[in-house]
Design an enzyme around this catalytic site. Sequence first.
Site, PDB file in Angstrom:
ATOM      1  N   GLU A  42      40.588  39.119  38.701  1.00  0.00           N
ATOM      2  CA  GLU A  42      40.383  40.371  37.995  1.00  0.00           C
ATOM      3  C   GLU A  42      41.106  41.692  38.822  1.00  0.00           C
ATOM      4  OE1 GLU A  42      36.711  43.433  36.108  1.00  0.00           O
ATOM      5  OE2 GLU A  42      36.367  41.714  37.814  1.00  0.00           O
TER       6      GLU A  42
ATOM      7  N   LYS B 269      39.393  44.440  28.661  1.00  0.00           N
ATOM      8  CA  LYS B 269      38.113  44.053  28.998  1.00  0.00           C
ATOM      9  C   LYS B 269      37.315  44.846  28.050  1.00  0.00           C
ATOM     10  CE  LYS B 269      34.754  43.834  32.921  1.00  0.00           C
ATOM     11  NZ  LYS B 269      34.626  43.962  34.385  1.00  0.00           N
TER      12      LYS B 269
ATOM     13  N   CYS C 213      35.322  39.062  33.892  1.00  0.00           N
ATOM     14  CA  CYS C 213      34.063  39.048  34.850  1.00  0.00           C
ATOM     15  C   CYS C 213      32.823  39.062  33.856  1.00  0.00           C
ATOM     16  CB  CYS C 213      34.396  40.413  35.516  1.00  0.00           C
ATOM     17  SG  CYS C 213      33.203  40.855  37.038  1.00  0.00           S
TER      18      CYS C 213
END
Length: 306
Positions: free
Chosen positions: A42, A129, A163
């Site tokens: 990430e 995200k 994540c």
Amino acid sequence: MPTAAVVQAGSVPFDIDASVDKAIRLMTEARDNGAEIAVFPEAFIGGYPKGSTFGAPVGLRTDDGRRQYERYSNGAVTLDGPDVERLAEAAKELGLFVVIGIIERLGNTLYCTALMLDPGVGIAGAHRKLMPTGSERLIWGFGDGSTLDTMDTPLGRVGSVICWENYMPLLRQAMYAKGVELYCAPTVDDRPTWAATMTHIALEGRTHVLSACQFITTDAYPDDHPFEVDLPYGSTAIRGGSIIVAPTGEVLAGPVYDEETILYAEIDPTAKTRSHLDFDVVGHYSRPDVFELTVRTEPRNSVSFD
């Protein structure tokens, strides 16, 4: 059997050119060692500002925090910019499929994005995200369902979940329904509990899981970078923990901590088929008569012009 690589390395914070150079060097190393796909952590391009508060206590914003954000924004990239073009060109020259975390700038908003590069077509997907975690919401916008992208590779269908999105059960279900076979999880979560999460997802989705975490120390950041809290691992800002897991839950590589490295594992595409004998969370083990998930995949724009 084909080989996948998971890159555990740190970005070069606030330095786009150096981060892209490092990514291409690591892509080349992975390909030279036989990998057909490489997964990066990430925010590898653009960096993860660990320990910064951007001068934003509740009800206040500081001038210094705004200057910090200006520097961070200047280190972001655009999907149609020269930096992403360099990455895509390197993937093409190497014949390597790449998943890499970037900080994407779109207009005046930043997104934490997982870029998917196909050596034949360039950008095959860019997943923003959906749910930044905690104070990440101050500096990153929210993605929408239009970027739940997957791409086909010689190793199988690849999808990316970033994540703590991996703790969103409905998002995982959506990715399983898209037929993901290599579930990529770029992250900066370096806690020991992360390996258990990745193993659970491999078993739940009957999919290979490739999770790449940064390893970066505080001295990699500029001298004036504000670490405004005591970091749990001292001078190690993010300590890694990258891992590769098979659809059976068998750990094929990792987790590895406290060093830069590339993890490799052979991927058996037939392992997924065998593991669905007794479990398919979107097929014979689902109960659509009781549970139903609707995923809105149209772009959600704040302004539309007829």
